[in-house]
Design a protein around this motif. Sequence first.
Motif, PDB file in Angstrom:
ATOM      1  N   SER A   1      47.680  46.911  44.553  1.00 15.18           N
ATOM      2  CA  SER A   1      48.130  46.194  45.750  1.00 15.18           C
ATOM      3  C   SER A   1      47.606  46.868  47.013  1.00 15.18           C
ATOM      4  O   SER A   1      47.447  46.217  48.055  1.00 15.18           O
ATOM      5  CB  SER A   1      49.662  46.138  45.797  1.00 15.18           C
ATOM      6  N   ARG A   2      47.345  48.161  46.926  1.00 13.75           N
ATOM      7  CA  ARG A   2      46.824  48.892  48.082  1.00 13.75           C
ATOM      8  C   ARG A   2      45.308  48.957  48.079  1.00 13.75           C
ATOM      9  O   ARG A   2      44.715  49.748  48.830  1.00 13.75           O
ATOM     10  CB  ARG A   2      47.415  50.306  48.090  1.00 13.75           C
ATOM     11  N   ASN A   3      44.669  48.126  47.238  1.00 12.69           N
ATOM     12  CA  ASN A   3      43.205  48.131  47.157  1.00 12.69           C
ATOM     13  C   ASN A   3      42.700  46.709  47.343  1.00 12.69           C
ATOM     14  O   ASN A   3      42.373  46.022  46.384  1.00 12.69           O
ATOM     15  CB  ASN A   3      42.747  48.683  45.800  1.00 12.69           C
ATOM     16  N   PRO A   4      42.627  46.202  48.591  1.00  9.93           N
ATOM     17  CA  PRO A   4      42.286  44.794  48.825  1.00  9.93           C
ATOM     18  C   PRO A   4      40.816  44.459  48.644  1.00  9.93           C
ATOM     19  O   PRO A   4      40.457  43.296  48.483  1.00  9.93           O
ATOM     20  CB  PRO A   4      42.710  44.579  50.282  1.00  9.93           C
ATOM     21  N   HIS A   5      39.933  45.439  48.680  1.00  8.29           N
ATOM     22  CA  HIS A   5      38.498  45.152  48.618  1.00  8.29           C
ATOM     23  C   HIS A   5      38.053  45.039  47.159  1.00  8.29           C
ATOM     24  O   HIS A   5      37.514  45.963  46.566  1.00  8.29           O
ATOM     25  CB  HIS A   5      37.706  46.235  49.344  1.00  8.29           C
ATOM     26  N   ARG A   6      38.294  43.847  46.579  1.00  7.25           N
ATOM     27  CA  ARG A   6      37.988  43.640  45.178  1.00  7.25           C
ATOM     28  C   ARG A   6      37.298  42.304  44.984  1.00  7.25           C
ATOM     29  O   ARG A   6      37.433  41.390  45.796  1.00  7.25           O
ATOM     30  CB  ARG A   6      39.269  43.688  44.328  1.00  7.25           C
ATOM     31  N   ASP A   7      36.522  42.190  43.905  1.00  5.79           N
ATOM     32  CA  ASP A   7      35.885  40.925  43.578  1.00  5.79           C
ATOM     33  C   ASP A   7      36.967  39.866  43.359  1.00  5.79           C
ATOM     34  O   ASP A   7      37.899  40.091  42.576  1.00  5.79           O
ATOM     35  CB  ASP A   7      35.044  41.093  42.309  1.00  5.79           C
ATOM     36  N   PRO A   8      36.889  38.703  44.024  1.00  8.22           N
ATOM     37  CA  PRO A   8      37.983  37.727  43.930  1.00  8.22           C
ATOM     38  C   PRO A   8      38.203  37.184  42.519  1.00  8.22           C
ATOM     39  O   PRO A   8      39.346  36.954  42.124  1.00  8.22           O
ATOM     40  CB  PRO A   8      37.550  36.617  44.897  1.00  8.22           C
ATOM     41  N   VAL A   9      37.139  36.966  41.765  1.00 11.70           N
ATOM     42  CA  VAL A   9      37.307  36.448  40.401  1.00 11.70           C
ATOM     43  C   VAL A   9      37.992  37.485  39.518  1.00 11.70           C
ATOM     44  O   VAL A   9      38.913  37.163  38.753  1.00 11.70           O
ATOM     45  CB  VAL A   9      35.954  36.030  39.802  1.00 11.70           C
ATOM     46  N   GLN A  10      37.572  38.738  39.626  1.00 12.22           N
ATOM     47  CA  GLN A  10      38.224  39.792  38.849  1.00 12.22           C
ATOM     48  C   GLN A  10      39.681  39.934  39.251  1.00 12.22           C
ATOM     49  O   GLN A  10      40.554  40.172  38.415  1.00 12.22           O
ATOM     50  CB  GLN A  10      37.485  41.121  39.048  1.00 12.22           C
ATOM     51  N   ARG A  11      39.956  39.770  40.540  1.00 10.00           N
ATOM     52  CA  ARG A  11      41.337  39.843  41.022  1.00 10.00           C
ATOM     53  C   ARG A  11      42.185  38.753  40.373  1.00 10.00           C
ATOM     54  O   ARG A  11      43.337  38.986  39.988  1.00 10.00           O
ATOM     55  CB  ARG A  11      41.342  39.672  42.542  1.00 10.00           C
ATOM     56  N   ILE A  12      41.629  37.553  40.261  1.00  5.94           N
ATOM     57  CA  ILE A  12      42.352  36.444  39.643  1.00  5.94           C
ATOM     58  C   ILE A  12      42.585  36.721  38.162  1.00  5.94           C
ATOM     59  O   ILE A  12      43.685  36.492  37.639  1.00  5.94           O
ATOM     60  CB  ILE A  12      41.579  35.129  39.832  1.00  5.94           C
ATOM     61  N   VAL A  13      41.563  37.220  37.478  1.00  6.42           N
ATOM     62  CA  VAL A  13      41.680  37.504  36.046  1.00  6.42           C
ATOM     63  C   VAL A  13      42.772  38.542  35.800  1.00  6.42           C
ATOM     64  O   VAL A  13      43.602  38.396  34.897  1.00  6.42           O
ATOM     65  CB  VAL A  13      40.329  37.990  35.487  1.00  6.42           C
ATOM     66  N   VAL A  14      42.788  39.593  36.614  1.00  8.60           N
ATOM     67  CA  VAL A  14      43.796  40.645  36.443  1.00  8.60           C
ATOM     68  C   VAL A  14      45.183  40.112  36.797  1.00  8.60           C
ATOM     69  O   VAL A  14      46.168  40.410  36.109  1.00  8.60           O
ATOM     70  CB  VAL A  14      43.441  41.873  37.300  1.00  8.60           C
ATOM     71  N   ALA A  15      45.270  39.328  37.861  1.00 10.88           N
ATOM     72  CA  ALA A  15      46.567  38.766  38.262  1.00 10.88           C
ATOM     73  C   ALA A  15      47.130  37.872  37.165  1.00 10.88           C
ATOM     74  O   ALA A  15      48.336  37.879  36.898  1.00 10.88           O
ATOM     75  CB  ALA A  15      46.415  37.974  39.562  1.00 10.88           C
ATOM     76  N   ARG A  16      46.281  37.099  36.522  1.00 15.51           N
ATOM     77  CA  ARG A  16      46.730  36.264  35.401  1.00 15.51           C
ATOM     78  C   ARG A  16      47.228  37.116  34.249  1.00 15.51           C
ATOM     79  O   ARG A  16      48.330  36.928  33.736  1.00 15.51           O
ATOM     80  CB  ARG A  16      45.564  35.394  34.909  1.00 15.51           C
ATOM     81  N   GLY A  17      46.383  38.053  33.815  1.00 16.88           N
ATOM     82  CA  GLY A  17      46.716  38.854  32.645  1.00 16.88           C
ATOM     83  C   GLY A  17      47.921  39.744  32.841  1.00 16.88           C
ATOM     84  O   GLY A  17      48.663  40.007  31.898  1.00 16.88           O
TER      85      GLY A  17
END
Length: 340
Positions: free
Chosen positions: A173-189
């Motif tokens: 949550s304290r690391n906003p600079h992330r690839d958006p697709v990877q962020r979605i995949v991790v948020a789902r999982g």
Amino acid sequence: MLQSNILSGIPSDEEIAALVAESRKTKDCDQDDSVSVSDGSTIVESPHSEDWPMPDTVFFRTADGTRQWEESVELLSTHSERFAQMFRYERTKGKEDDVDPCALMQGIKRVPHTPGCYVLDKAIRKEDFDALLMGVRPKLGRSIPVDRLDAMLLLATKWGFDDIRRFGIDALSRNPHRDPVQRIVVARGAGVPQWLRAPYVVLCTRLAPLGERDVVALGPRSTMAVCQTRERVLKRRLGLVRGPAPSMLMGKWTIWHPGCWGVLVDGWYAALLGDRYASCGLGPKEALTAAIASYGRELCTSCAFLLQDWLELEKDERIAEEWLKRLLGKDPEAWGREDA
């Protein structure tokens, strides 16, 4: 700290069982009576009953047999109730449970006829399991690399390591600079729906289209929603230069000077419809500025001052969120639903 062993070749289950037995025979000579846990405390082990069919450590190996780990039963049980149930089932030989908890665990199974030995699914890489163990084992003052947090969080969620999951969520949550697709995949999982809005909006408003890997990761439902939303955003942006040309009012230009307007139109079309600037990862305004500069032209000072207000890029975010809610659902959890 128990060390990981690298095995040569791809041993069979029988060979693994022999290695396990030999390792345990050696460890019985100098068995320690306590294990360290990640909060720095010490748990004193109580003597096990005679019917315990597995010693104080268990073995995990990759599906191809090229990597093996030896870990503490007490340490894993402390962090995960699911692992505790899995070990308890084996200890009691199933007398207290109707269903083997290991059969309900995704990505892990027992080695037949070898108590305390487990095989990871081929989808779980050795780097992923290492990442989880970095959260389970004592930190000894070391920090966990950001690039290992995704795998750690996903496995912690899958296998019920609740304290490690909380740590991973807080760190990411304290690391906003992330690839958006990877962020979605991790948020789902990991079941973190509050992470989904920002990366979806980025995908819908950035110049770069979805790539092949993005489509595979998102699935058809999310891909269609993103593509349809991008069309709406593009329509608004193109409408900025497809409207009426600047006009005169009381002898003064109302918005743009005629020369600047021509420069703006050419640059805006190049920024929006060309591949050159999308592939560079530039935002709309930065791409427009770069396109104008590539022509060897520039806006006058007064027109350049109006550029930010004219673009109104905040409208794109509102359009994206509105259409995503229509296509994916108003509930944030609906955005995290994976395609069947």
